[in-house]
Design a protein around this motif. Structure first.
Motif, PDB file in Angstrom:
ATOM      1  N   UNK A  36      11.573  24.870  26.635  1.00 36.19           N
ATOM      2  CA  UNK A  36      12.254  23.618  27.399  1.00 36.19           C
ATOM      3  C   UNK A  36      11.138  22.463  26.872  1.00 36.19           C
ATOM      4  N   UNK A  37      11.059  20.928  27.830  1.00 35.47           N
ATOM      5  CA  UNK A  37       9.602  19.403  27.983  1.00 35.47           C
ATOM      6  C   UNK A  37       8.678  20.755  28.809  1.00 35.47           C
ATOM      7  N   UNK A  38       7.240  20.409  28.019  1.00 39.11           N
ATOM      8  CA  UNK A  38       6.632  20.362  28.550  1.00 39.11           C
ATOM      9  C   UNK A  38       5.564  19.439  28.976  1.00 39.11           C
ATOM     10  N   UNK A  39       5.583  18.952  31.236  1.00 39.33           N
ATOM     11  CA  UNK A  39       5.192  18.136  30.889  1.00 39.33           C
ATOM     12  C   UNK A  39       3.365  18.125  31.712  1.00 39.33           C
ATOM     13  N   UNK A  40       2.067  18.175  30.778  1.00 39.14           N
ATOM     14  CA  UNK A  40       1.439  18.550  31.317  1.00 39.14           C
ATOM     15  C   UNK A  40       0.403  17.066  31.490  1.00 39.14           C
ATOM     16  N   UNK A  41      -0.510  16.742  32.301  1.00 32.26           N
ATOM     17  CA  UNK A  41      -1.560  15.850  33.136  1.00 32.26           C
ATOM     18  C   UNK A  41      -2.888  16.645  32.263  1.00 32.26           C
ATOM     19  N   UNK A  42      -3.405  16.024  31.354  1.00 30.41           N
ATOM     20  CA  UNK A  42      -5.481  16.271  30.773  1.00 30.41           C
ATOM     21  C   UNK A  42      -6.346  15.864  31.651  1.00 30.41           C
ATOM     22  N   UNK A  43      -7.114  16.679  31.370  1.00 32.18           N
ATOM     23  CA  UNK A  43      -9.038  16.564  31.748  1.00 32.18           C
ATOM     24  C   UNK A  43      -9.235  15.989  31.166  1.00 32.18           C
ATOM     25  N   UNK A  44     -10.180  15.348  31.720  1.00 32.30           N
ATOM     26  CA  UNK A  44     -11.570  14.829  30.844  1.00 32.30           C
ATOM     27  C   UNK A  44     -12.777  15.555  31.175  1.00 32.30           C
ATOM     28  N   UNK A  45     -14.072  15.294  29.872  1.00 28.12           N
ATOM     29  CA  UNK A  45     -15.567  15.665  30.289  1.00 28.12           C
ATOM     30  C   UNK A  45     -15.353  16.490  28.870  1.00 28.12           C
ATOM     31  N   UNK A  46     -16.137  16.761  28.918  1.00 29.46           N
ATOM     32  CA  UNK A  46     -16.916  17.388  27.734  1.00 29.46           C
ATOM     33  C   UNK A  46     -16.508  19.167  27.476  1.00 29.46           C
ATOM     34  N   UNK A  47     -16.211  19.895  28.513  1.00 32.33           N
ATOM     35  CA  UNK A  47     -15.725  21.295  28.608  1.00 32.33           C
ATOM     36  C   UNK A  47     -14.090  21.346  28.749  1.00 32.33           C
ATOM     37  N   UNK A  48     -13.624  20.612  28.965  1.00 26.79           N
ATOM     38  CA  UNK A  48     -11.632  20.058  28.400  1.00 26.79           C
ATOM     39  C   UNK A  48     -11.823  20.022  26.778  1.00 26.79           C
ATOM     40  N   UNK A  49     -12.910  19.253  26.389  1.00 26.58           N
ATOM     41  CA  UNK A  49     -12.701  18.674  24.917  1.00 26.58           C
ATOM     42  C   UNK A  49     -12.806  19.621  24.277  1.00 26.58           C
ATOM     43  N   UNK A  50     -13.574  20.694  24.764  1.00 25.81           N
ATOM     44  CA  UNK A  50     -13.971  22.512  23.437  1.00 25.81           C
ATOM     45  C   UNK A  50     -12.183  23.162  23.386  1.00 25.81           C
ATOM     46  N   UNK A  51     -12.029  22.766  25.244  1.00 26.14           N
ATOM     47  CA  UNK A  51     -10.425  23.655  25.298  1.00 26.14           C
ATOM     48  C   UNK A  51      -9.397  22.994  24.056  1.00 26.14           C
ATOM     49  N   UNK A  52      -9.804  21.426  24.139  1.00 27.92           N
ATOM     50  CA  UNK A  52      -8.354  21.105  23.480  1.00 27.92           C
ATOM     51  C   UNK A  52      -8.947  21.079  21.881  1.00 27.92           C
ATOM     52  N   UNK A  53      -9.976  21.021  21.478  1.00 31.73           N
ATOM     53  CA  UNK A  53     -10.224  21.710  20.341  1.00 31.73           C
ATOM     54  C   UNK A  53      -9.745  23.062  19.719  1.00 31.73           C
ATOM     55  N   UNK A  54      -9.832  23.788  20.470  1.00 33.35           N
ATOM     56  CA  UNK A  54      -9.775  25.439  20.289  1.00 33.35           C
ATOM     57  C   UNK A  54      -7.633  25.404  20.355  1.00 33.35           C
ATOM     58  N   UNK A  55      -7.439  24.493  21.336  1.00 33.00           N
ATOM     59  CA  UNK A  55      -5.768  24.367  21.826  1.00 33.00           C
ATOM     60  C   UNK A  55      -5.367  23.730  20.148  1.00 33.00           C
ATOM     61  N   UNK A  56      -5.621  23.351  19.262  1.00 30.51           N
ATOM     62  CA  UNK A  56      -4.957  21.931  18.542  1.00 30.51           C
ATOM     63  C   UNK A  56      -4.689  23.356  17.588  1.00 30.51           C
ATOM     64  N   UNK A  57      -5.586  24.360  17.522  1.00 33.92           N
ATOM     65  CA  UNK A  57      -5.217  25.579  15.942  1.00 33.92           C
ATOM     66  C   UNK A  57      -3.828  26.600  16.674  1.00 33.92           C
ATOM     67  N   UNK A  58      -3.367  26.361  17.798  1.00 28.27           N
ATOM     68  CA  UNK A  58      -2.096  27.248  19.156  1.00 28.27           C
ATOM     69  C   UNK A  58      -0.802  26.789  17.818  1.00 28.27           C
ATOM     70  N   UNK A  59      -0.308  27.755  17.367  1.00 30.17           N
ATOM     71  CA  UNK A  59       1.207  27.251  16.603  1.00 30.17           C
ATOM     72  C   UNK A  59       1.506  27.282  18.186  1.00 30.17           C
ATOM     73  N   UNK A  60       2.377  25.827  18.271  1.00 31.21           N
ATOM     74  CA  UNK A  60       3.273  25.244  19.518  1.00 31.21           C
ATOM     75  C   UNK A  60       4.236  24.388  19.085  1.00 31.21           C
ATOM     76  N   UNK A  61       5.461  24.043  19.971  1.00 34.25           N
ATOM     77  CA  UNK A  61       6.305  23.150  19.784  1.00 34.25           C
ATOM     78  C   UNK A  61       5.843  22.661  20.192  1.00 34.25           C
ATOM     79  N   UNK A  62       5.122  21.238  19.639  1.00 33.16           N
ATOM     80  CA  UNK A  62       4.065  19.839  20.347  1.00 33.16           C
ATOM     81  C   UNK A  62       5.816  18.898  20.533  1.00 33.16           C
ATOM     82  N   UNK A  63       6.723  19.623  19.763  1.00 33.01           N
ATOM     83  CA  UNK A  63       7.365  18.221  19.741  1.00 33.01           C
ATOM     84  C   UNK A  63       8.150  17.915  21.601  1.00 33.01           C
ATOM     85  N   UNK A  64       7.498  19.379  22.010  1.00 28.87           N
ATOM     86  CA  UNK A  64       8.153  19.521  23.934  1.00 28.87           C
ATOM     87  C   UNK A  64       7.381  18.717  24.612  1.00 28.87           C
TER      88      UNK A  64
END
Length: 204
Positions: free
Chosen positions: A25-53
């Protein structure tokens, strides 16, 4: 609070977020800022997810242009959103006090500052007492907007992402419930701390 630790924080947190997003179902997320989350987001971009949700907001934002180096929106777009298929109409930058929010977030990602602040809720700031969904916060660098406790604590899950030995002491105080620290007052239905081994080193 539930503590989850590992040697590679980016891998740990990206896998945890991906698992939550795969629950359907829909995934409603609030992102955080900073250098640590940036590394997390870069890794997350490689996950196979239904981004349309995905439906994306931010927990806080500096009041700067979206292309400014200090913009949390810019960081998240460069590290994650420009690489995956979240529809643009489902991306909601935090640019005004009346930015529309969901009735309830599935996940709010948070950090913990060295002073115990989270989002842009700082010790002693009037924003700590705000009952509106979004509050304006004055800071020495840039004025900011931040989600408030009623929104954060109304989420299904609030997840702190904490990395580095320099955060070990403040993390221990938050986990002990030190009332002087804004991060200690996060009380969503589920509160998870994702920490690397260095940040968790001071815990018993």
């Amino acid at each position: 609070m539930q503590l989850v630790t590992g040697p590679d924080l980016a891998e740990l947190a990206a896998a945890w977020i991906a698992d939550r997003a795969r629950r359907g179902g829909p995934f409603r997320i609030a992102l955080s800022g900073g250098s640590t989350p940036k590394k997390v987001f870069e890794r997350l971009a490689g996950e196979d997810l239904d981004w349309s949700q995905w439906h994306v907001w931010w927990g806080d934002e500096r009041q700067v242009p979206s292309d400014h180096p200090d913009s949390n929106e810019r960081m998240a777009r460069e590290a994650l959103l420009s690489k995956v298929g979240v529809p643009e109409e489902q991306i909601h930058p935090l640019r005004a006090l009346d930015t529309p929010l969901p009735d309830r977030f599935d996940v709010v990602l948070l950090g913990i500052g060295s002073d115990g602040h989270t989002a842009s809720l700082f010790p002693g700031d009037p924003g700590l007492e705000a009952t509106a969904p979004i509050v304006a916060v004055s800071r020495p660098d840039h004025p900011r907007l931040s989600l408030t406790y009623p929104v954060i604590n109304g989420a299904r899950t609030a997840a702190f992402i904490v990395g580095g030995a320099d955060k070990a002491s403040i993390l221990a105080r938050v986990l002990a419930g030190d009332p002087e620290l804004p991060a200690s007052h996060v009380s969503a239905d589920e509160v998870v701390v994702l920490a690397d081994d260095a940040a968790a080193a001071g815990l018993g």
